[in-house]
Motif scaffolding. Structure first.
Motif, PDB file in Angstrom:
ATOM      1  N   ASN A  61     -17.012  -1.869   2.131  1.00  0.00           N
ATOM      2  CA  ASN A  61     -15.797  -1.686   2.301  1.00  0.00           C
ATOM      3  C   ASN A  61     -14.961  -2.274   1.089  1.00  0.00           C
ATOM      4  O   ASN A  61     -13.867  -2.258   1.007  1.00  0.00           O
ATOM      5  CB  ASN A  61     -14.966  -2.241   3.655  1.00  0.00           C
ATOM      6  N   LEU A  62     -15.642  -3.219   0.266  1.00  0.00           N
ATOM      7  CA  LEU A  62     -15.167  -3.772  -0.672  1.00  0.00           C
ATOM      8  C   LEU A  62     -15.224  -3.282  -2.211  1.00  0.00           C
ATOM      9  O   LEU A  62     -16.281  -2.779  -2.408  1.00  0.00           O
ATOM     10  CB  LEU A  62     -15.746  -5.267  -0.951  1.00  0.00           C
ATOM     11  N   TYR A 100     -18.726   1.928  -0.046  1.00  0.00           N
ATOM     12  CA  TYR A 100     -19.633   2.231  -1.054  1.00  0.00           C
ATOM     13  C   TYR A 100     -21.156   2.128  -0.737  1.00  0.00           C
ATOM     14  O   TYR A 100     -21.567   1.492   0.217  1.00  0.00           O
ATOM     15  CB  TYR A 100     -19.447   1.028  -1.986  1.00  0.00           C
ATOM     16  N   LYS A 101     -21.852   2.987  -1.403  1.00  0.00           N
ATOM     17  CA  LYS A 101     -23.319   3.244  -1.202  1.00  0.00           C
ATOM     18  C   LYS A 101     -23.992   2.763  -2.441  1.00  0.00           C
ATOM     19  O   LYS A 101     -23.425   2.678  -3.510  1.00  0.00           O
ATOM     20  CB  LYS A 101     -23.582   4.795  -0.901  1.00  0.00           C
ATOM     21  N   PHE A 102     -25.267   1.924  -2.118  1.00  0.00           N
ATOM     22  CA  PHE A 102     -25.657   1.317  -3.069  1.00  0.00           C
ATOM     23  C   PHE A 102     -27.296   1.606  -3.491  1.00  0.00           C
ATOM     24  O   PHE A 102     -27.783   2.401  -2.664  1.00  0.00           O
ATOM     25  CB  PHE A 102     -25.860  -0.290  -2.633  1.00  0.00           C
ATOM     26  N   THR A 103     -27.745   1.211  -4.662  1.00  0.00           N
ATOM     27  CA  THR A 103     -29.121   1.293  -5.164  1.00  0.00           C
ATOM     28  C   THR A 103     -29.496  -0.196  -5.398  1.00  0.00           C
ATOM     29  O   THR A 103     -28.692  -0.960  -5.413  1.00  0.00           O
ATOM     30  CB  THR A 103     -29.268   2.152  -6.373  1.00  0.00           C
ATOM     31  N   VAL A 104     -30.846  -0.497  -5.356  1.00  0.00           N
ATOM     32  CA  VAL A 104     -31.353  -1.859  -5.294  1.00  0.00           C
ATOM     33  C   VAL A 104     -30.965  -2.268  -6.977  1.00  0.00           C
ATOM     34  O   VAL A 104     -30.638  -3.565  -6.828  1.00  0.00           O
ATOM     35  CB  VAL A 104     -33.014  -1.788  -5.531  1.00  0.00           C
ATOM     36  N   PHE A 150     -24.292 -10.995   7.098  1.00  0.00           N
ATOM     37  CA  PHE A 150     -23.238  -9.840   6.807  1.00  0.00           C
ATOM     38  C   PHE A 150     -23.721  -8.448   6.993  1.00  0.00           C
ATOM     39  O   PHE A 150     -24.081  -7.822   6.142  1.00  0.00           O
ATOM     40  CB  PHE A 150     -22.636 -10.273   5.739  1.00  0.00           C
ATOM     41  N   MET A 151     -23.724  -8.072   7.931  1.00  0.00           N
ATOM     42  CA  MET A 151     -24.125  -6.666   8.604  1.00  0.00           C
ATOM     43  C   MET A 151     -23.392  -5.583   8.432  1.00  0.00           C
ATOM     44  O   MET A 151     -22.298  -5.731   8.399  1.00  0.00           O
ATOM     45  CB  MET A 151     -25.080  -6.958   9.797  1.00  0.00           C
ATOM     46  N   GLY A 152     -23.864  -4.504   8.986  1.00  0.00           N
ATOM     47  CA  GLY A 152     -23.152  -3.158   9.292  1.00  0.00           C
ATOM     48  C   GLY A 152     -22.598  -2.552   7.972  1.00  0.00           C
ATOM     49  O   GLY A 152     -21.758  -1.742   8.015  1.00  0.00           O
ATOM     50  N   SER A 153     -23.194  -2.924   6.896  1.00  0.00           N
ATOM     51  CA  SER A 153     -22.633  -2.402   5.338  1.00  0.00           C
ATOM     52  C   SER A 153     -21.179  -2.800   5.527  1.00  0.00           C
ATOM     53  O   SER A 153     -20.586  -1.894   4.466  1.00  0.00           O
ATOM     54  CB  SER A 153     -23.326  -0.925   5.399  1.00  0.00           C
ATOM     55  N   THR A 154     -20.615  -3.759   5.804  1.00  0.00           N
ATOM     56  CA  THR A 154     -19.251  -4.144   5.586  1.00  0.00           C
ATOM     57  C   THR A 154     -18.974  -4.379   4.373  1.00  0.00           C
ATOM     58  O   THR A 154     -17.804  -4.294   3.667  1.00  0.00           O
ATOM     59  CB  THR A 154     -18.790  -5.162   6.669  1.00  0.00           C
ATOM     60  N   GLY A 187       0.899  -1.330   0.081  1.00  0.00           N
ATOM     61  CA  GLY A 187      -0.031   0.038   0.003  1.00  0.00           C
ATOM     62  C   GLY A 187       0.722   1.203  -0.221  1.00  0.00           C
ATOM     63  O   GLY A 187       0.384   2.194  -0.610  1.00  0.00           O
ATOM     64  N   LEU A 188       1.814   1.312   0.724  1.00  0.00           N
ATOM     65  CA  LEU A 188       2.738   2.599   0.866  1.00  0.00           C
ATOM     66  C   LEU A 188       3.736   2.601  -0.234  1.00  0.00           C
ATOM     67  O   LEU A 188       4.337   3.815  -0.256  1.00  0.00           O
ATOM     68  CB  LEU A 188       3.340   2.593   2.260  1.00  0.00           C
ATOM     69  N   THR A 189       3.816   1.827  -1.328  1.00  0.00           N
ATOM     70  CA  THR A 189       4.512   1.989  -2.255  1.00  0.00           C
ATOM     71  C   THR A 189       3.764   2.061  -3.583  1.00  0.00           C
ATOM     72  O   THR A 189       4.323   2.065  -4.659  1.00  0.00           O
ATOM     73  CB  THR A 189       5.623   0.543  -2.425  1.00  0.00           C
ATOM     74  N   ALA A 190       2.406   2.110  -3.376  1.00  0.00           N
ATOM     75  CA  ALA A 190       1.715   2.224  -4.853  1.00  0.00           C
ATOM     76  C   ALA A 190       1.618   3.777  -5.099  1.00  0.00           C
ATOM     77  O   ALA A 190       1.836   4.675  -4.181  1.00  0.00           O
ATOM     78  CB  ALA A 190       0.259   1.897  -4.311  1.00  0.00           C
ATOM     79  N   PRO A 191       1.358   4.097  -6.375  1.00  0.00           N
ATOM     80  CA  PRO A 191       1.539   5.362  -6.711  1.00  0.00           C
ATOM     81  C   PRO A 191       0.401   6.490  -5.837  1.00  0.00           C
ATOM     82  O   PRO A 191       0.557   7.547  -5.314  1.00  0.00           O
ATOM     83  CB  PRO A 191       0.883   5.361  -8.130  1.00  0.00           C
ATOM     84  N   GLN A 192      -0.954   5.711  -5.490  1.00  0.00           N
ATOM     85  CA  GLN A 192      -1.743   6.291  -4.538  1.00  0.00           C
ATOM     86  C   GLN A 192      -1.500   5.451  -3.349  1.00  0.00           C
ATOM     87  O   GLN A 192      -1.987   4.388  -3.244  1.00  0.00           O
ATOM     88  CB  GLN A 192      -3.282   6.511  -5.101  1.00  0.00           C
ATOM     89  N   LYS A 193      -0.952   5.970  -2.252  1.00  0.00           N
ATOM     90  CA  LYS A 193      -0.838   5.219  -1.238  1.00  0.00           C
ATOM     91  C   LYS A 193      -2.144   4.913  -0.370  1.00  0.00           C
ATOM     92  O   LYS A 193      -3.042   5.507  -0.417  1.00  0.00           O
ATOM     93  CB  LYS A 193       0.073   5.963  -0.039  1.00  0.00           C
ATOM     94  N   TYR A 194      -1.966   3.737   0.143  1.00  0.00           N
ATOM     95  CA  TYR A 194      -3.272   3.251   0.895  1.00  0.00           C
ATOM     96  C   TYR A 194      -2.930   2.218   1.900  1.00  0.00           C
ATOM     97  O   TYR A 194      -1.928   1.689   1.895  1.00  0.00           O
ATOM     98  CB  TYR A 194      -4.194   2.620  -0.181  1.00  0.00           C
ATOM     99  N   LEU A 195      -3.811   2.140   2.970  1.00  0.00           N
ATOM    100  CA  LEU A 195      -3.767   1.157   3.643  1.00  0.00           C
ATOM    101  C   LEU A 195      -5.384   0.368   3.940  1.00  0.00           C
ATOM    102  O   LEU A 195      -6.368   0.987   3.418  1.00  0.00           O
ATOM    103  CB  LEU A 195      -3.696   1.549   5.215  1.00  0.00           C
ATOM    104  N   LEU A 196      -5.381  -0.851   4.211  1.00  0.00           N
ATOM    105  CA  LEU A 196      -6.763  -1.407   4.210  1.00  0.00           C
ATOM    106  C   LEU A 196      -7.424  -1.335   5.692  1.00  0.00           C
ATOM    107  O   LEU A 196      -6.723  -1.345   6.735  1.00  0.00           O
ATOM    108  CB  LEU A 196      -6.192  -3.017   3.996  1.00  0.00           C
ATOM    109  N   PRO A 197      -8.587  -1.059   5.499  1.00  0.00           N
ATOM    110  CA  PRO A 197      -9.577  -0.785   6.745  1.00  0.00           C
ATOM    111  C   PRO A 197      -9.613  -1.965   7.859  1.00  0.00           C
ATOM    112  O   PRO A 197      -9.988  -1.519   8.959  1.00  0.00           O
ATOM    113  CB  PRO A 197     -11.096  -0.358   6.065  1.00  0.00           C
TER     114      PRO A 197
END
Length: 328
Positions: free
Chosen positions: A172-173, A291-295, A165-169, A31-41
């Motif tokens: 995160n994918l 992410y936010k969803f529609t039906v 699988f609750m909590g809108s987890t 993650g920290l060597t990617a062009p857009q640095k990131y860390l996993l939640p």
């Protein structure tokens, strides 16, 4: 894998502490060597991060948890009537409260087996121990693992199964991760089994952004806490106060993005990785997508994985949904 068995419950551990650190090291280096640095939640949730998140769920701006709880409370009789589960698999079991709510609402002893899954071994074991103490008829098979990696270790159904699988987890994918998750979820279900997934819905951008930028600054502390995890686990020297929390709604991608913004040009060392990460002023580390969803998005996602939407439950305001899912 480590197995632990008592007279009343079983516990399978697929995520040992050494494996966690190995996975963290690989993910952080990537993650920290990617062009857009990131860390996993998923690395937010050490003890301090979990306590901060518990505080977030009680904030006035953060509608997700209380809306899901109220919705679940109102529709669980319908869910139980439609699914009549004999066993429940809970991905991200937390403290097991949602399962207890289902158990109390079900017919006497109709639910006889429970498979809680979480990354926190102590939490899974505590949930299992407390449940078999309170409900001696219940067979509990705890699994310590990552739902992105270890779903294949969940045993086949022994009766009508409900996977929750609750909590809108799932938010995160990313799209490709969701595709893989849905394919694995399909493998957990046989004919007559169901899944129940919590999803946060697309809505006013101001409301969405407020939920991730609370006035008390708890979400900012939660975001910066991931740097303390890296300091502790990977011998890092991040100074969290030199990073600013930033969250915004990316409407085109239908997601909240959460970032840490470097307030200055700086170098950070991670001794355990024998690496340094250089940051320019205003450069960001992308720490979470929600992410936010529609039906329509959900129906398309399920159909691609051989599943179908059986029932769509929402609160009166249309902020949040529970999707009851069956096999296609």
């Amino acid at each position: 894998m480590r197995k632990g068995i008592s007279v009343s419950y079983s516990l399978d551990v697929f995520l040992e502490p050494y494996a966690f650190k190995q996975n963290l090291a690989a993910d952080v280096r990537r993650g920290l060597t990617a062009p857009q640095k990131y860390l996993l939640p998923k690395y937010f949730y050490d003890d301090a991060g979990s306590k901060l998140f518990d505080r977030i769920t009680e904030l006035p701006e953060y509608y997700l948890t209380r809306t899901e709880q109220h919705l679940f409370s109102s529709v669980k009789p319908h869910i139980l009537k439609a699914t009549r589960p004999q066993e429940v698999v809970e991905l991200g079991c937390g403290n097991g409260d949602k399962f207890r709510w289902l158990l109390h609402a079900a017919r006497d002893r109709e639910i006889s087996a429970y498979i809680p899954m979480d990354m926190n071994a102590g939490l899974v074991e505590s949930v299992a121990r407390d449940l078999v103490r309170d409900y001696p008829f219940l067979a509990v098979h705890g699994i310590v693992g990552d739902f992105e990696t270890h779903l294949a270790h969940i045993p086949p159904p022994k009766g009508r199964r409900l996977v929750t699988f609750m909590g809108s987890t799932i938010g995160n994918l990313g799209p490709e991760q969701r595709k893989g998750f849905i394919a694995q979820l399909r493998c957990l279900l046989d004919e007559g089994s169901h899944a129940l997934i919590g999803l946060d819905l697309v809505k006013d951008a101001g409301m969405l952004e407020a939920a991730y930028n609370d006035q008390a600054g708890v979400t900012a502390d939660f975001n910066r806490n991931i740097l303390l995890v890296l300091n502790r686990e990977l011998a890092g020297d991040f100074r969290p106060e030199t990073f600013t929390h930033h969250a915004f709604f990316n409407r085109e991608a239908s997601r909240i993005e959460m970032h840490l913004v470097s307030r200055k040009e700086q170098q950070v060392r991670l001794a355990a990785l024998e690496m340094q990460a250089a940051f320019q002023s205003d450069e960001t580390i992308w720490t979470e997508s929600s992410y936010k969803f529609t039906v329509g998005m959900v129906e398309e996602m399920l159909a691609a994985g051989g599943l179908r939407l059986e029932q769509w439950y929402t609160d009166e305001a249309g902020w949040y949904a529970l999707a009851l899912i069956g096999t296609a």
